[in-house]
Every structure is written in structure tokens, then in C-alpha cells.
Design an enzyme around this catalytic site. Sequence first.
Site: not given
Ligand SMILES: [Zn+2]
Length: 378
Positions: A93-97, A147, A189, A218, A268, A306, A308, A311, A337
Amino acid sequence: MAAAFHFELLAQSGQARAGVFHTPHGPVPTPAFMPVGTQSVVKTLTWEQVKTCGASMVLSNAFHLYLRPGHQLVAEAGGLHQWMNWQGPILTDSGGFQVFSLANINKLTEEGVTFQSPIDGSRHLITPEVSMDIQMALGADVAMAFDECPPYPVTPETAKESLLRTIRWLERCQTHHQRADQALFPIIQGSTFLPLRDLSVALTLERAPDAYGYAIGGVSVGEPPDLVADIVRHTAPQLPTHKPRYLMGVGTPHDLWQGVMAGVDLFDCVMPTRVARHGAFYTPTGRRVITNKGFERDFTPLDPTCDCFSCTHHTRAYIRHLFKAEENTGKSLLSIHNIRFLIRWMDQLREAILAGAPLETLPQFWQPAHQATVAAES
Ligand SMILES: [Zn+2]
């Protein structure tokens, strides 16, 4: 080298898409959820554990790594892939947020943003050029344009001014960005105003018609969930068909479902690991809180469907005990999980799209109302 970036659209069902985003560090089957390693680590997990969750691409934050340990140090280590020893695709991420949401902003000008470090109060100026320098040094597969990310709510005038600045900053990012082995994604945006989203799409495509992918930014800045859904449904289909579309920072299972339905390919969010550290875990029927008394003698997995690590190895009662005893392994087990849960959810949608199955037939759990009910119960 640039040819390493390529988006293969394999199937479409309504607006929903299944594809493969090819990068220099390997393919990313989409739709995909990218776990977030803010400080070049997914909190409480090793990268081997993240890999075992089925993650193909991960995200890290230029802003945080610039402040600590410094992008030059990461470059000295051989770049972000070597530094954290994750050999798959990475997006930064660019750092904008972060600049707009975490830092104490001193001054926003055409040149860039002056802010105080949340770590030690030191003053910094981030410009589009500085953001490109940081991200080129980190060397992720995908860099994001710098941005301006206005908060919610803003007036339409402010939102327009802000998106026009983001476009001017995009041009500066393009001019300064020099790594052929790194894709630069522009960010759409326009706040919650659909005509401004249209304007942002039009100007972005005019300035960057050949980008390897496009992001919708945004969102997730405090606006009601319904508005996010409207923005995404309105904006995503306007982006080029044969490029990946990335919806930034959105991540409840229901949000992901809506995004996929609208034609988004990449997601993300820190949500699955953040809620895990607070004891919450996902199940097909809603979010649960592990410290509930009801789990004291529950010797079943977090989610019996699940696959994972958590689990297949541990019970709700055991993990509840770890939380009660304030043992950090409990946070890791819930994080594993929750990440796996979202990745499986993306995989299921992908398979359904590829098979031509009507998406309406998949369970639409995680309606916000349902979530609220579950939260009230727990
Ligand atoms: Zn799981």
C-alpha cells in the site's frame, strides 16, 4: 519483465469473475483474499503458517516499513521478499490511507503530506515521488499510487478537489516509477458520490490506460456498509475487463461476497486477524466469541467444515482455555482459522464461477443484520 504481469479472465457469472493474476513471483487465482502483514508480518503468525492457510498473495504497508525499520534497510536485506522470506506475490500500500487515517497531519499541499510519526512524533513529508521511492526500494510485485484518502463524510466539493489531486499525483507517480518488474495500480476515489466515482474512473483510465490493474479506494473509512456496496457495484464494472480489480481494505465475509458479485478480483483486510486477537472466529452461520461460557466443554473444532490447522488439531474448549489463560497461541490459532475461512470462501466462489453454477445457490451468510444478532448473543 513487464510481460510477467497478465490477467487471465477464465469465467464470468453475472459480474462475478474467476481468473488468474500472473506476477513475477507467481500466479494468483482470483477472486483472492490477501492477508495483511502491516509490519511485514501477519500479526501472531509465521509466513509458513500464512502459506499453509492457502494465501497466494499478501499485502504489506509502505508507510509502516518506511517509519520502521526504514525502506533502505529492507532494500539492503534484498527487498521485501527476502526480508520477510515470503517468495510469493506481494502488494504494498502506498501510505496514502495510513497517512490520512493514522498520522497526525500537519499540512496537506499539492506537493504532498507533512505528518508526524505515530511512533516518535518526528516530522515527515510524503510526496508521490517519495512513496514511489519507498515502494521501489521495498520491491513488491504491485505498488499502489499515492492517493489522497478523504474521511467520511465529506462534501461533494471536497471529494472532487481531493480526487482531482489524486489524479495529478497519479501522473507524478507514473513519471517517477521506474521498476519494470513492479506493477503500479492507480486508485479510484470519489467518496460516496457516484458521479464523482465516474469522473475518477474516466480520468484514471485516461491517464493510465495501460496499468496492470486498478484499485477502488476510499472505502471502509467509516461510511455505512450499504454505501460501500453501492460504490463497489457502481464502480467495479466500469474498470477494464482484462485487468485485475482490487477493492482496498474491505473484508467481512459478507463484504467479500458483495465485492465478488460486483466483479472485484482482489481483497485485503486486517479484519480476520484483528477480530481473532479479540477472540472472535468465523463460522458458516456467523461470528462467534471463543471466550463464551458455552464453549467451556465444547470439544468440537471451531468450524467442523474447516480444514485449517486449528480446526484439524484443536477444540473450541482448548482454544477458549488459551484465551482465558492469556496465552498468545490462542490468538494465532484463531487468526489461522479466520484467514483460512476467507480464503476457502473465495475458493468456493471461484469454483462456482468456473463451474457455471448460479452464485445465488451459494450460502449468503454474513448479512450485516445477522452479524449484529450474533454479536448481541455473544
Ligand atoms: Zn478452521
